[in-house]
Design a protein around this motif. Structure first.
Motif, PDB file in Angstrom:
ATOM      1  N   THR A 143      39.846  51.564  37.241  1.00 15.79           N
ATOM      2  CA  THR A 143      39.492  50.361  37.027  1.00 15.79           C
ATOM      3  C   THR A 143      39.977  50.085  35.639  1.00 15.79           C
ATOM      4  O   THR A 143      40.750  50.824  34.983  1.00 15.79           O
ATOM      5  CB  THR A 143      37.937  50.448  36.962  1.00 15.79           C
ATOM      6  OG1 THR A 143      37.270  51.306  35.710  1.00 15.79           O
ATOM      7  CG2 THR A 143      37.098  51.151  38.052  1.00 15.79           C
ATOM      8  N   TYR A 179      39.351  50.026  47.413  1.00 12.54           N
ATOM      9  CA  TYR A 179      40.426  49.342  48.107  1.00 12.54           C
ATOM     10  C   TYR A 179      41.307  49.777  49.209  1.00 12.54           C
ATOM     11  O   TYR A 179      42.359  49.522  49.308  1.00 12.54           O
ATOM     12  CB  TYR A 179      40.975  48.995  46.630  1.00 12.54           C
ATOM     13  CG  TYR A 179      40.709  48.014  45.968  1.00 12.54           C
ATOM     14  CD1 TYR A 179      41.064  46.474  45.977  1.00 12.54           C
ATOM     15  CD2 TYR A 179      39.729  48.278  44.777  1.00 12.54           C
ATOM     16  CE1 TYR A 179      40.585  45.656  45.311  1.00 12.54           C
ATOM     17  CE2 TYR A 179      39.222  47.147  43.958  1.00 12.54           C
ATOM     18  CZ  TYR A 179      39.809  45.865  44.068  1.00 12.54           C
ATOM     19  OH  TYR A 179      39.324  45.043  43.250  1.00 12.54           O
ATOM     20  N   ASP A 185      45.636  43.826  46.879  1.00 17.79           N
ATOM     21  CA  ASP A 185      44.502  43.480  46.118  1.00 17.79           C
ATOM     22  C   ASP A 185      44.130  44.279  44.983  1.00 17.79           C
ATOM     23  O   ASP A 185      43.889  43.883  43.911  1.00 17.79           O
ATOM     24  CB  ASP A 185      43.241  43.365  47.159  1.00 17.79           C
ATOM     25  CG  ASP A 185      43.351  42.393  48.185  1.00 17.79           C
ATOM     26  OD1 ASP A 185      44.132  41.556  47.970  1.00 17.79           O
ATOM     27  OD2 ASP A 185      42.518  42.569  49.169  1.00 17.79           O
ATOM     28  N   PHE A 186      44.383  45.818  45.072  1.00 19.99           N
ATOM     29  CA  PHE A 186      44.036  46.432  43.907  1.00 19.99           C
ATOM     30  C   PHE A 186      45.097  46.271  42.791  1.00 19.99           C
ATOM     31  O   PHE A 186      44.668  46.188  41.571  1.00 19.99           O
ATOM     32  CB  PHE A 186      44.212  48.123  44.461  1.00 19.99           C
ATOM     33  CG  PHE A 186      44.035  48.917  43.377  1.00 19.99           C
ATOM     34  CD1 PHE A 186      42.772  49.110  42.787  1.00 19.99           C
ATOM     35  CD2 PHE A 186      45.318  49.709  42.740  1.00 19.99           C
ATOM     36  CE1 PHE A 186      42.609  50.165  41.736  1.00 19.99           C
ATOM     37  CE2 PHE A 186      45.085  50.564  42.135  1.00 19.99           C
ATOM     38  CZ  PHE A 186      43.843  50.860  41.190  1.00 19.99           C
ATOM     39  N   ARG A 188      46.612  43.346  42.303  1.00 22.24           N
ATOM     40  CA  ARG A 188      46.107  41.921  41.645  1.00 22.24           C
ATOM     41  C   ARG A 188      45.004  42.048  40.854  1.00 22.24           C
ATOM     42  O   ARG A 188      44.739  41.547  39.763  1.00 22.24           O
ATOM     43  CB  ARG A 188      46.014  41.027  42.791  1.00 22.24           C
ATOM     44  CG  ARG A 188      45.618  39.796  42.096  1.00 22.24           C
ATOM     45  CD  ARG A 188      45.110  38.812  43.419  1.00 22.24           C
ATOM     46  NE  ARG A 188      43.998  39.505  43.685  1.00 22.24           N
ATOM     47  CZ  ARG A 188      43.432  39.219  45.104  1.00 22.24           C
ATOM     48  NH1 ARG A 188      43.949  38.907  45.877  1.00 22.24           N
ATOM     49  NH2 ARG A 188      42.167  39.828  45.440  1.00 22.24           N
ATOM     50  N   ASP A 189      43.749  42.818  41.077  1.00 18.99           N
ATOM     51  CA  ASP A 189      42.710  42.965  40.833  1.00 18.99           C
ATOM     52  C   ASP A 189      42.290  44.133  39.541  1.00 18.99           C
ATOM     53  O   ASP A 189      41.621  43.748  38.468  1.00 18.99           O
ATOM     54  CB  ASP A 189      41.414  43.099  41.704  1.00 18.99           C
ATOM     55  CG  ASP A 189      41.554  42.270  42.849  1.00 18.99           C
ATOM     56  OD1 ASP A 189      42.050  41.127  42.528  1.00 18.99           O
ATOM     57  OD2 ASP A 189      40.745  42.729  43.672  1.00 18.99           O
ATOM     58  N   VAL A 190      43.153  45.074  39.448  1.00 17.01           N
ATOM     59  CA  VAL A 190      42.815  46.040  38.691  1.00 17.01           C
ATOM     60  C   VAL A 190      44.361  46.398  37.965  1.00 17.01           C
ATOM     61  O   VAL A 190      44.294  46.606  36.633  1.00 17.01           O
ATOM     62  CB  VAL A 190      42.360  47.418  39.402  1.00 17.01           C
ATOM     63  CG1 VAL A 190      42.160  48.477  38.405  1.00 17.01           C
ATOM     64  CG2 VAL A 190      40.993  47.149  40.133  1.00 17.01           C
ATOM     65  N   PRO A 193      45.621  43.270  35.511  1.00 19.19           N
ATOM     66  CA  PRO A 193      44.641  43.123  34.582  1.00 19.19           C
ATOM     67  C   PRO A 193      44.541  44.565  33.501  1.00 19.19           C
ATOM     68  O   PRO A 193      44.358  44.143  32.237  1.00 19.19           O
ATOM     69  CB  PRO A 193      43.518  42.602  35.127  1.00 19.19           C
ATOM     70  CG  PRO A 193      43.855  42.123  36.644  1.00 19.19           C
ATOM     71  CD  PRO A 193      45.132  43.176  37.017  1.00 19.19           C
TER      72      PRO A 193
END
Length: 405
Positions: A143, A179, A185-186, A188-190, A193
């Protein structure tokens, strides 16, 4: 403070000298945190007021460098060790929900203070063997907050101990259960960032990833590497460990500092690494621990003059190894490296793999005074012995142990 180490034998690992750079009647002059002179004692006029240390004929090498570790983690995976002994493969354990992701829960539940407390004994074991610089990766948080927490813990460890540190962001280490099947998606999302957040706090020296069938594809790793390059950060890659996805060539394409593991690397990958200056970091602890049978292509690396480093790969699942001395012995016995290749692999080439050869890794004037003094008759003993530590004294940044007290 000015310190003169005299009556010593040096294995400088300096590239301008043959072999491991032997100086039989040597001396090292330290001024502050830097080496001012390293060579034949007869060529040095000792400055007045220098603190003189008689090494009594002992050997001095550069301080050892562990250039690939996951030393910041919580808990252990001894149960998986039992499963592996019963016949389960690394990939089978991972696909069943074990492997890297099984450490995630424990890291997420641990505070930064918990991570520091659990990791310090592992760090101390390495320092006791003459390690003066270590790389530490994130990769078990998965995360944004937990990846950053791991890097903060790593930086805190280096404030509590006299050691050089390189911190590596490894957000693309595995895909967590929530995920599963959604690597894009992982990322892009984690992963992206998290990289931005860690870089924003000044916690990232390099960016790594795991390019493998059970982890991330070359196309997915390109997304991460492009983001790293946009931030001006160097990259490295866990590559070709379990199969040949041409990860070594991908790492070379991005000018990576290193590609690591490399059991399945081919001729093309080795040639590309040499051309790019990417170091092959070999990890015999993982090879040994998971009972791998395919060795890294050392002969290919020699053929192409690819630089080779060695590291412990300390981690809870596949290499719970906290001895760089044993790592050298494994490099020799399992991978058929020479004594010189092993010594260079944990000093000069390990420094190259961290992008720090300009300041550490050899005993040369101008470099940081990171040294190890050994009670040995020849440097080969450092590779030959098993379970024996002949360290006499460790010097980091010009400080002898009594200076740090």
């Amino acid at each position: 403070m000015t310190i003169l180490l005299r009556n010593a034998r040096l294995a400088t690992l300096a590239p301008g000298l043959p072999g491991p750079g032997i100086v039989e009647s040597g001396a090292v002059l330290i001024e502050g945190d830097r080496i001012a002179f390293a060579g034949e004692e007869r060529d040095l006029a000792a400055p007045s007021g220098a603190r003189v240390v008689d090494c009594e004929g002992r050997w001095i090498t550069p301080g050892l460098i562990d250039c690939h570790t996951h030393i910041v983690h919580a808990g252990n995976r001894a149960k998986e060790f039992e499963m592996r002994l019963a016949g389960a493969s690394y990939e089978e354990i991972a696909r069943a929900g074990g492997g890297i992701v099984s450490s995630v829960r424990q890291v997420r539940e641990a505070s930064e203070a918990d991570l520091i407390a659990e990791s310090l004994p592992r760090l101390d074991a390495l320092l006791a063997e003459g390690v003066t610089t270590i790389e530490m990766k994130s990769g078990y948080g998965l995360t944004v907050d937990d990846e950053v927490k791991m890097l903060r813990a790593a930086r805190a460890l280096a404030r509590q101990r006299p050691v050089g540190l390189s911190t590596t962001y490894l957000g693309a280490h595995a895909t967590p259960a929530d995920y599963k099947g959604r690597n894009g998606d992982f990322i892009r999302d984690v992963v992206l960032p998290g990289l931005q957040a860690a870089h924003g706090e000044g916690l990232v020296d390099a960016v790594d990833g795991f390019c493998e069938g059970i982890a991330f594809s070359p196309e997915e790793m390109r997304i991460v590497f492009d983001a790293a390059k946009a931030l001006g950060l160097p990259v490295k890659l866990h590559a070709d460990q379990l199969s040949n996805l041409h990860g070594a060539a991908l790492a070379a394409e991005y000018g990576a500092l290193s590609a690591d593991h490399l059991e399945y690397t081919d001729d093309e990958g080795a040639a590309a690494m040499t051309k790019a200056g990417t170091v092959a970091v070999l990890l015999p602890g993982a090879y040994y621990f998971i009972r791998e049978t395919k060795r890294p292509p050392v002969d290919l690396f020699r053929k192409h003059a690819t630089k080779m480093a060695l590291a412990t790969d300390n981690n809870p699942g596949t290499s719970p190894l906290t001895s760089l001395l044993l790592t050298m012995n494994m490099g020799a016995t399992l991978f058929h490296l020479t004594i010189e290749e092993c010594l260079a692999g944990v000093t000069r080439e390990a420094a190259r793999a961290l992008g720090r050869l300009d300041s550490i890794g050899t005993i040369e004037a101008g470099k940081r005074a990171d040294l190890a003094i050994w009670d040995i008759e020849s440097p080969a003993e450092l590779v030959y012995r098993i379970g024996f530590n002949p360290l006499h004294q460790r010097i980091w940044s010009g400080f002898l142990p009594e200076d740090k007290a």
